[in-house]
Design an enzyme around this catalytic site. Structure first.
Site, PDB file in Angstrom:
ATOM      1  N   ASP A  78      -0.066   5.189   0.819  1.00 26.62           N
ATOM      2  CA  ASP A  78      -0.210   6.211   1.865  1.00 26.62           C
ATOM      3  C   ASP A  78      -0.264   5.543   3.235  1.00 26.62           C
ATOM      4  OD1 ASP A  78      -0.383   8.788   2.856  1.00 26.62           O
ATOM      5  OD2 ASP A  78      -1.985   9.370   1.485  1.00 26.62           O
ATOM      6  N   ASP A  90       0.860  -1.171   0.000  1.00 25.61           N
ATOM      7  CA  ASP A  90       0.000   0.000   0.000  1.00 25.61           C
ATOM      8  C   ASP A  90       0.909   1.237   0.000  1.00 25.61           C
ATOM      9  OD1 ASP A  90      -2.371   1.579   0.363  1.00 25.61           O
ATOM     10  OD2 ASP A  90      -1.825   1.767   2.475  1.00 25.61           O
TER      11      ASP A  90
HETATM   12 MG   LIG Z   1      -2.828   3.313   3.303  1.00 25.92          MG
END
Ligand SMILES: [Mg+2]
Length: 262
Positions: A16, A14
């Site tokens: 952010d 992932d």
């Molecule tokens: Mg995230």
């Protein structure tokens, strides 16, 4: 000595809350990615954000000290476009930004304008220009038979000043209006997980994320291992009360190089 990373072939990151927070790199992330590359591991950067193109994501990562190629970036927009093209969809009305618009066009799907009275599909993603007119047209087209497909159903978009409405919030307006449920492509749903593993070259995957309800739930749905890093949204307290349990919880990405226990 074996480290955790030795147990996996493909690392599905992932973005952010894992690699960066907003416009700042998470300390240590560049070194971790570089070391995985030295080990010859497969890497994919996986985002539910349908607004950004892979080029934009790769440029941002590279600028933050994590050299990345667009071909390593899996977005909910790309997977949505591929899924629709596979089904022979040739035209769609879109609530969404540049990333999904470009992905659909690249897949040969025509973007319908607001004058359309019928559509094969209505595609919903994050759209900071969404207004009542767009939601009205999208709802009418779905009522008239268009398939309803969402890039993702994140309720909110975490911004520096708090939570903004996410794609899921816009989707809710159309679902509430029409009484129809969308097919959802992004995490925690299977289509993006399958595409991301393929993009990373296959093998045994580890999903690494900061959100229990998207990253970790997505891994659990595939029966894949996951690592929750505490550099983003979810906290140790959240894990204690969560129905979704990560394979391991780590302070940050450096845990990939800690010795394997058990
Ligand atoms: Mg995230």
């Amino acid at each position: 000595m074996d480290v955790i990373a030795d147990a996996y072939d493909a690392f599905l990151f992932d973005l952010d809350g894992v690699i960066y927070r907003g416009d700042e790199v998470v300390p240590g992330a560049p070194e971790v990615i570089a070391r995985l590359r030295e080990m010859g591991k497969g890497i994919a950067f996986v985002t539910n954000n349908s607004g950004r193109t892979p080029d934009a994501v790769a440029t941002k990562l590279t600028g933050l000290g994590v050299p990345a190629e667009p071909a390593e970036v899996e977005t909910s927009a790309l997977v949505t476009a591929a899924l629709l093209a596979d089904r022979g969809v040739s035209e769609a009305f879109v609530v969404g930004e540049q990333g999904i618009l470009q992905a659909l066009r690249d897949a040969g799907i025509e973007i319908l304008d607001g004058d359309a009275d019928h559509a094969q599909a209505v595609v919903v993603g994050w759209d900071r220009q969404a207004d009542y007119t767009k939601l009205r047209i999208a709802s009418l087209l779905v009522e008239r038979g268009a398939a309803l497909v969402a890039t993702n159903d994140d309720a909110s978009y975490p911004a520096p000043d708090g939570n903004w409405p996410g794609a899921g919030a816009l989707l809710a307006a159309i679902e509430t209006t029409t009484g129809r449920r969308a097919e959802v492509v992004g995490k925690p749903h299977a289509p993006i997980m399958i595409a991301a593993l393929e993009r990373a070259g296959g093998g045994r995957p580890l999903v690494i994320g900061d959100r229990l309800e998207t990253d970790i739930a997505g891994a659990a749905g595939m029966s894949w291992d996951s690592m929750l890093v505490l550099t983003g949204i979810s906290s140790e307290d959240d894990v204690a009360t969560s129905a979704v349990v990560p394979t391991c919880v780590a302070k940050d990405l450096s845990a990939l190089f800690e010795p394997r226990s058990g």
